[in-house]
Structures are given as C-alpha cells and as structure tokens.
Design a protein around this motif. Structure first.
Motif, PDB file in Angstrom:
ATOM      1  N   ALA A   1       4.226   6.984  91.400  1.00  0.00           N
ATOM      2  CA  ALA A   1       3.319   7.553  90.400  1.00  0.00           C
ATOM      3  C   ALA A   1       2.569   6.491  89.615  1.00  0.00           C
ATOM      4  O   ALA A   1       1.564   6.796  88.953  1.00  0.00           O
ATOM      5  CB  ALA A   1       4.101   8.435  89.431  1.00  0.00           C
ATOM      6  N   SER A   2       3.036   5.235  89.634  1.00  0.00           N
ATOM      7  CA  SER A   2       2.384   4.124  88.916  1.00  0.00           C
ATOM      8  C   SER A   2       2.226   4.406  87.423  1.00  0.00           C
ATOM      9  O   SER A   2       1.195   4.098  86.817  1.00  0.00           O
ATOM     10  CB  SER A   2       1.022   3.797  89.539  1.00  0.00           C
ATOM     11  N   ILE A   3       3.243   4.994  86.822  1.00  0.00           N
ATOM     12  CA  ILE A   3       3.316   5.128  85.364  1.00  0.00           C
ATOM     13  C   ILE A   3       4.323   4.081  84.898  1.00  0.00           C
ATOM     14  O   ILE A   3       5.516   4.171  85.224  1.00  0.00           O
ATOM     15  CB  ILE A   3       3.760   6.543  84.945  1.00  0.00           C
ATOM     16  N   THR A   4       3.861   3.090  84.171  1.00  0.00           N
ATOM     17  CA  THR A   4       4.719   1.930  83.934  1.00  0.00           C
ATOM     18  C   THR A   4       5.082   1.702  82.476  1.00  0.00           C
ATOM     19  O   THR A   4       6.245   1.534  82.149  1.00  0.00           O
ATOM     20  CB  THR A   4       4.030   0.665  84.481  1.00  0.00           C
ATOM     21  N   ASP A   5       4.138   1.687  81.588  1.00  0.00           N
ATOM     22  CA  ASP A   5       4.397   1.262  80.210  1.00  0.00           C
ATOM     23  C   ASP A   5       4.868   2.453  79.381  1.00  0.00           C
ATOM     24  O   ASP A   5       4.101   3.060  78.629  1.00  0.00           O
ATOM     25  CB  ASP A   5       3.145   0.635  79.613  1.00  0.00           C
ATOM     26  N   TYR A   6       6.157   2.793  79.520  1.00  0.00           N
ATOM     27  CA  TYR A   6       6.706   3.934  78.790  1.00  0.00           C
ATOM     28  C   TYR A   6       6.640   3.722  77.279  1.00  0.00           C
ATOM     29  O   TYR A   6       6.415   4.670  76.515  1.00  0.00           O
ATOM     30  CB  TYR A   6       8.161   4.165  79.205  1.00  0.00           C
ATOM     31  N   GLU A   7       6.837   2.482  76.813  1.00  0.00           N
ATOM     32  CA  GLU A   7       6.856   2.230  75.372  1.00  0.00           C
ATOM     33  C   GLU A   7       5.486   2.496  74.745  1.00  0.00           C
ATOM     34  O   GLU A   7       5.375   3.117  73.686  1.00  0.00           O
ATOM     35  CB  GLU A   7       7.300   0.789  75.100  1.00  0.00           C
ATOM     36  N   ALA A   8       4.440   2.030  75.419  1.00  0.00           N
ATOM     37  CA  ALA A   8       3.091   2.275  74.894  1.00  0.00           C
ATOM     38  C   ALA A   8       2.772   3.758  74.898  1.00  0.00           C
ATOM     39  O   ALA A   8       2.188   4.292  73.940  1.00  0.00           O
ATOM     40  CB  ALA A   8       2.062   1.504  75.725  1.00  0.00           C
ATOM     41  N   LEU A   9       3.195   4.449  75.951  1.00  0.00           N
ATOM     42  CA  LEU A   9       2.963   5.888  76.008  1.00  0.00           C
ATOM     43  C   LEU A   9       3.751   6.617  74.930  1.00  0.00           C
ATOM     44  O   LEU A   9       3.267   7.600  74.340  1.00  0.00           O
ATOM     45  CB  LEU A   9       3.356   6.422  77.393  1.00  0.00           C
ATOM     46  N   ARG A  10       4.965   6.131  74.655  1.00  0.00           N
ATOM     47  CA  ARG A  10       5.795   6.781  73.629  1.00  0.00           C
ATOM     48  C   ARG A  10       5.129   6.672  72.262  1.00  0.00           C
ATOM     49  O   ARG A  10       5.165   7.614  71.468  1.00  0.00           O
ATOM     50  CB  ARG A  10       7.186   6.155  73.626  1.00  0.00           C
TER      51      ARG A  10
END
Length: 830
Positions: free
Chosen positions: A245-254
């Motif tokens: 899925a190439s969703i990587t930066d969970y912290e930025a998204l959070r």
C-alpha cells in the motif's frame, strides 16, 4: 656532514605504512563496487586481496589489529554509509551524527575483520599459508555465527545475482560461500606474493583458487539441473496476492488525522487493493505487510478497536479469501510484533510472534531498560521476542492448503528460523516486512531482499515477501527473484505456491553449521598449540631418578603374590567390562541394587585387594656400595650386585611392568620387582656392572612404553579415590536433583513420597551410575592415550616423553573439564 643513520628505518616504516593504507583503500574500493551487485559479483573473489597483501607485510600483533580496525572503518564507509543516514532519519539525530557513530562503532558492527586478522597473524607465525588461510576463514565465519550481524550481511551474499554460484548455499548457507571467497582471495594473494619465484611456485595457489571456483560453479550447475528436472507439484496452487500500500509515515498521519483516522485510512486502502486482487487476479490468500494494523488484534484496547477487529473478520468472511497481516499480539509478558492468520468460516487460526525484534527500535533487554534510557532514546520500542519458528496453514474455501513458515522483517536474516520451519514441514516461506525507514536508501531494501533470497536457497522453499513500500517479491526455490515491486509503488503482486515436499538440503539436515565448524577447527588448532607447548616444556625422562643413590619406588612380589595380583586386576577389568556391556544394552545408568553389589564384589573388592598386596610389597630401591638395597616397611633387603648376572623384563607385564633378577647361581631371585620406571633402576644396576637381558621379542617395547607412562607423574587429582568417588559425586547430585524435579516435582519429592531410605538409595544409585560412567570414560581415555603413544615408541626418548605428557594433559582436560561441560550443555536446553 655525517649521514643520518636513522633515515633508512624511517623510510622503511613509512613504506610499510603506505603499503598498509594502500591495501585497505584498495579493498574498500573493491568492496564498494562489489556491493553494487550485477556483474561486479566477480569481484567477490578478490575484494580482500589488497588487504591480505597489506596484512602479510605487517609483522606485529599491534600492527595487525590496527590494520583490522582501519579496515572495519573503511568497510563501513564503502558499504554501509547509507545505513548511518537511515538511522539518522529514523531517530531524528541527523545523518552526519549517525554516520559518524556508525564509523566509530565499525569494529563492533564488523568484528569478524579483527578476529580474522588476529587469528590469521597468530597461526601464520607457526604454520604455512594453507593452514593460515583455513584458520582465517574459520575465524571469519565463526565470529559471524557467534556475533550475529545486525543486518545479517556477509561476503557470500554478494554472489546472489549469480544463478549458478549461489546454489552452493544449500550446502553451507551464505557463510559457506564466504568461506570459499576468503580461501580464493588467500590463494590469489599468495600467488601475487610468489610472482617472482617462478611458475612452479605460482602453480599451487593458482590451481587451488581455480579448483574452488570451478567446484562451486560445477555444484551449482548440477544442482540447478536437478531442480529443474524435478516434477511439478501435483496439487493445485494457491494464488497469493501481496498488497503493497506504500503508506509509511504513520506518525505524520497521526498528527494530521488522528490515531483512529490512520487505522481507518490504512485499512480502507488495503481493502480496496485486496478486492482488486481478488477480482482481477483471482487471489485465494491475501498477504499484508508487517504492522499494517498498528494495534493488538484480538486484544482490543477500546470499543473502537474491537469494532475494527470485527470489521477485518467480516472482510475475510465476505471476500472468501484467507488473510495474513502484520499486527501486534499481547499476553502477560508484554506485547509482540506479530502476524495473524485469518480464514473464512474460522476466523483467527493462529498468530506468529516475531522472534528477532530489531535491537532498540523494537526491543531492549530488561537489564538495560529503564526510565533514563527511555529519556535518552525516546524512539526505543518495548516489544518482546517470540519463541521461535511456527508453521501455519494457508487454506482456501475449497480445501487447498499449503503449510508456510512466516518470517517478520529481521527474522529472515537469521537462517535458523527458516531451517526450523522446513524441519517442521513448511512448504513455503512468507515474509512480512516494513522497510519504510529505507525509503530514501534503496541500498537497504536491496540488501534485505538479497539476504532473504538465501533463506529459499538453503531450504529450497519458495518465498512470497510483502513489504510496506517495496521491495515485495516472489522468490523461487533456486533463489531467483521472479518478480518484484518498485520502491514507493502502490501495487499488488500475485504469486503461486503449491503443497509439495522440498528436496533435502545439507543446511536443513545440519542447520547453520559452517560457523560452528569453523569454531571447532580453531579449538582444534588451540589444542594443537597446547600439545606443542607441553611437548616443548617436557624435559627428557627424569634425570634425577637416574642418578646414583636416588631411590626408586618398587613393589616386591613373590611369584604367587604376583599371580594373585594379576588375577585380581584382570577380574576387576572384566567385571567393569561386563557392566559396561550391560549399560550399553539397557542405558547408561544403574537399574537396581544388584548392579551395585556386582560392582562392589567384582570390581571394587578385587581392585582393593590387588592394591593391598602391592601396598604390603612396596619398597624403595637404590644401588649403594655395590649392593641393591630394598627398604620395606618391616625389613631391609640387600642383594650384592656382583651376584646378579642379568636383569630381565617380565614377559607378561602384569600386574604392571617389572623386572626379574637372574642370579649368578643360575636361579631367579625369589621376588619379582614391579616398578613404573624400569630405566632408572636399570641404569643404576648397569653402572654397577650388571647387564640387561632383553628377553623375548617385545620386551624392550614394553619397557619403553612403561617409561613413557611414567613421563608425566601422577598428580594429586589423578588418584582413583578422587577420580572415581569424589569427583562423580557433585555431577551425580546435579543429575539426581534434576531427576527429582522431573519424577517427583521437587528436590525432595522422593523423600516425601517414599521415605528417607528410598531417597538415599536413589541417591546412591545415581552416585554409583556416575562412578561407573566415569570409570568407563577413564578406561576409554586410557585406551586412546595408549594407542596414540605406541607410534611414538621408535621416536627419540625426549620427543616421545613430551608427546605422552601432552596426551595425559589432554585426557585430564577431557575428564575433569569435558564431562562437566557436557552435563551443563545437556541441561541448558531444557
């Protein structure tokens, strides 16, 4: 003007320093090219050659270690600079500081270079080029096995692009290839060093290098032909779709959409890609990457989490496709990085917990953890390591099934997990990884894929490997990457696996054995060094005992007492042999008190009786004033040397070596003389004018063997009461205590259940078992020592005596150190 007498040494020192630095720089450049892969793989055979030539020019241990330290830094600069930048980005400390730390820690990250250089230097002082090369290569692979690399890297993995050469890994893994590469480099370096000595001097190393390369290629070609000729699996394959899925930066998204929003976005993206895989590719199984579901599946922390769990289960049920995805698991010990297996109609089938969490970023040992560490390293994780390989089923609605061993991220850099999975019946490997922290550093993602390739070669299991944002890949059983995604692509990659039995490999049969074999080889060299040291320290047969007037310990035995003593010793030996045969048949332990009575009556009593007879006949012999003087406890015997015509050795050395005096009257003296060192008494009598009669054939050899036995005098710990009664007791207590826990649930379980008499009887039986076992082991060691002594009889006395001393000490080490070590190693796995 007077000449500068120090100029030449200074120039020579500068030249050596330049040669050393040039060798390190040359190898670093070759390593940088080799790490790029492709056609540069041929450099793997010579990357070490410049450094080896530099090491050959280094004469001191300090210089060798300095060269190895510099080489480790150069290695990090040439191959792993990207890793420092990746760590800097992940931790937030920045690329320059992290890269500097990487260079400073290079000796810890590449310790095999220091161990290799040191061992190679020390062995090269005493042995030739071949043994030096074998020792160095063994040190390299042993160090990498005992001090595993953070990323699992080793020189041999650089041959992954070669379809033929990489097949050698099913014999010895990537470590086996590393071993061969080092030997080839050593041979090439030796050839270069001999280039001015003519063709004959060059032929041996050149032919050896060629033979190694041709042998590796030949094996690979034959192995590939065999694999290609194998029939295809009969079972219908499963279509497995890997969702990247190439969703990587969970912290930025959070920070942007909140924690629930992140999970919602991730799941919705995977649902959409998965439905596409089912619709367009006919997928039977869906494979999502590591930690794609960033909470504990099955252990919800809130009602919203429970709802998401039910949603995933509902998706699997509605789609009809099995799902494997990265999540977290939870128990009383803590939280785990895990992979959950879901099936339509069943729900959660099982969970695999990651065995090798990444140091610090995922796991910190308990002894190091604490509030201060968390303040210094706020990104440090708290996951617990799992408990090893687990084989899980991938099942479809129509009953097709393939058993797989899951590996999560760092799990695939350790050969043992895939090997254990193959032994447990796995038919394929599935890998789940989150390599997103390598997003800006493709060297890291390529290295990880390259390392994972060897798990399929070693086990001959196909592999489907999904990552968060690349490189997801399909790998066959030859290590060929059939297809892979790009870094940063949002994609679905579909591969097929079928139930089948993989061909056997040496790696699956023996495990990751090359490093252990290298360590054993080095231990053997160390033992050889000890033997040589003992041989060098051993003096010729004790001169002091040969001097005039020095007493010699003897035993006077009349014919009937000599026959009785010999018979008693034979009975004790046969009784011990009988018990040994019984223990071989029924197990190495005492089964009943009757065995103890047999042991006491047939072994102990005859042995003690023989000892008592010899104690009574003990005497001190010396030649004094033309007489053979024999001092016993109760009498003094004097035999005029002039009345002795000859001295003859006993025809049968029982109960031990001994002499018989032939008197001038033609008769034998009434006593035989048993003694451990015949030469001392013979020399004293010879100087007094008595001749030595060799007797029958073999008598001289018997006397020589007796002298070699006495070359190493008996130490206090060699006495029978200590070796066979005292020493076995603590070993028996350890084994008895373990038995009490297993059989009765506690250290005094038998006492509480059956009473004191039964408890003490059991302890006595265990003690007797260990005493018997140690007697048998000592007898086996004695047979081995005597057998290895016989070939040394024709050698010069000093050399033969030194050899015997070394054998005796090795036997002591095996007895007093080896047996307790064996017991500890036997207990630890349990």
């Amino acid at each position: 003007m007077a000449p500068d007498i120090d100029a030449r040494p200074v120039r020579r020192g500068h030249t050596h320093a330049l040669v050393g630095l040039g060798g390190i720089l040359g190898s670093a450049v070759l390593l940088a090219l080799y790490a790029r892969g492709g056609h540069a793989l041929v450099l793997g055979f010579i990357v070490l050659v410049p450094w080896l030539l530099a090491l050959d020019a280094t004469r001191s241990v300090g210089g060798t270690l300095l060269s190895a330290w510099l080489m480790s830094v150069a290695f990090a600069v040439a191959v792993f600079t990207w890793f420092g930048a990746a760590i800097g980005a992940y931790t937030g400390i920045g690329a320059p500081l992290a890269t500097l730390a990487l260079y400073l820690l290079a000796p810890l990250l590449q310790p095999q270079l220091l161990v290799f250089a040191l061992v190679r230097h020390l062995v090269g002082r005493r042995h030739g080029a071949l043994l030096r090369a074998l020792a160095g290569a063994s040190a390299w692979v042993a160090c990498e096995a005992l001090w595993p690399k953070l990323l699992g890297d080793t020189l041999g993995q650089g041959l992954a692009p070669s379809p033929v050469l990489r097949q050698f890994a099913d014999l010895g893994g990537a470590a086996g290839i590393t071993f061969v590469l080092i030997l080839v480099a050593e041979a090439v370096a030796t050839a270069i060093a001999r280039r001015r000595r003519g063709l004959p001097a060059l032929a041996q190393p050149v032919l050896l290098a060629a033979a190694l390369v041709v042998g590796m290629a030949g094996y690979g070609w034959v192995r590939l032909s065999t694999l290609h000729a194998m029939p295809a699996p009969q079972a219908e394959p499963l279509r497995v779709a890997m969702v990247q899925a190439s969703i990587t930066d969970y912290e930025a998204l959070r920070e942007e959409i909140g924690a629930y929003g992140v999970v919602r976005h991730v799941l919705d993206t995977h649902y959409a890609l998965s439905q596409s895989a089912i619709r367009d590719h006919g997928a039977d199984v869906l494979l999502w990457s590591e930690t794609v579901y960033p909470t504990t599946f099955g252990h919800p922390r809130s009602e919203a989490g429970a709802e998401l769990d039910r949603e995933i289960l509902g998706f699997v049920e509605a789609s009809g496709a099995a799902l494997v995805f990265g999540t977290y698991d939870l128990d009383a010990a803590g939280e785990y990085n895990a992979a959950a297996f879901l099936e339509p109609g069943t729900g959660l089938v099982g969970t695999y917990r990651k065995t090798h969490p990444f140091p610090f970023t995922e796991h910190v040992p308990a002894w190091m953890d604490g509030p201060r560490l968390r303040r210094w390293l706020p990104w440090t994780g708290s996951w617990q390591p799992g408990d090893g390989a687990r084989v899980m089923p991938l099942r479809t609605a129509d009953g097709r099934e393939v058993n797989v061993v899951p590996l999560i991220c760092l799990d695939d850099v350790h050969p043992g997990l895939a090997i254990d999975g193959a032994r447990l019946g796995a038919q394929a490997i599935i890998g789940l990884s989150n390599d997103s922290w390598f997003s800006g550093h493709p060297d890291g993602t390529r290295l990880h894929l390259q390392v994972a390739v060897f798990r399929s070669i070693e086990t001959r299991l196909p592999q489907l490997r999904v990552t968060t944002n690349g490189l997801s890949a399909i790998i066959d059983d030859t290590g060929e990457v059939l297809a892979h995604t790009g870094i940063g692509d949002q994609a679905v990659l579909t591969g097929m696996i079928a139930a089948h039995d993989p061909p056997p490999t040496l790696m699956v049969a023996w495990g990751d054995w090359v490093g252990r074999a290298g360590a054993l080889f080095l231990l053997g060299l160390a033992a050889l060094a000890v033997v040589r040291a003992l041989m060098g320290r051993a003096a010729p047969a004790r001169r002091a005992a040969d001097a005039d007037g020095q007493p010699v310990a003897v035993v006077l035995l009349a014919p009937q007492w000599r026959a009785a003593t010999a018979a008693l010793r034979v009975i004790a030996g046969l009784g011990l042999l009988w018990l040994a045969v019984g223990m071989l048949r029924h197990g190495f332990h005492v089964h009943s008190l009757s065995q103890l009575w047999w042991f006491g009556g047939v072994v102990v009593v005859p042995a003690v009786a023989a000892w008592a007879i010899q104690w009574v006949g003990a005497a001190q012999a010396r030649v004094e004033n033309g007489k053979l003087v024999l001092d016993q406890r109760h009498q003094r015997i004097e035999v005029p040397v002039a009345g002795i015509r000859a001295v003859e050795p006993w025809r049968l050395p029982l109960p031990g070596p001994g002499l018989q005096l032939q008197l001038a009257t033609g008769q034998r003296w009434r006593h035989g003389i048993a003694l451990a060192r015949p030469r001392a008494l013979l020399n004293a009598l010879s100087r007094a004018g008595t001749s030595f009669a060799r007797g029958r054939t073999g008598a001289a050899a018997t006397m020589a063997l007796a002298e070699l036995r006495a070359a190493e005098p008996k130490r206090w710990f060699d006495h029978a009461w200590l070796k066979f009664l005292v020493f076995p007791l603590p070993l028996a207590l350890v084994a008895f205590r373990l038995h009490q826990y297993i059989a009765f649930g506690g250290p005094f379980g038998e006492y509480h259940t059956h009473g004191l008499q039964a408890y003490l009887t059991g302890l006595l039986i265990w003690w007797a078992s260990w005493s018997l076992g140690m007697m048998l082991f000592a007898a086996a060691l004695r047979v081995g020592i005597e057998a290895l002594t016989l070939p040394m009889l024709p050698a010069p006395p000093a050399q033969a005596a030194a050899w015997r001393v070394a054998l005796e000490w090795l036997g002591r080490l095996a007895y007093f150190i080896g047996v307790p070590a064996w017991l500890v190693l036997g207990i630890l796995p349990g």
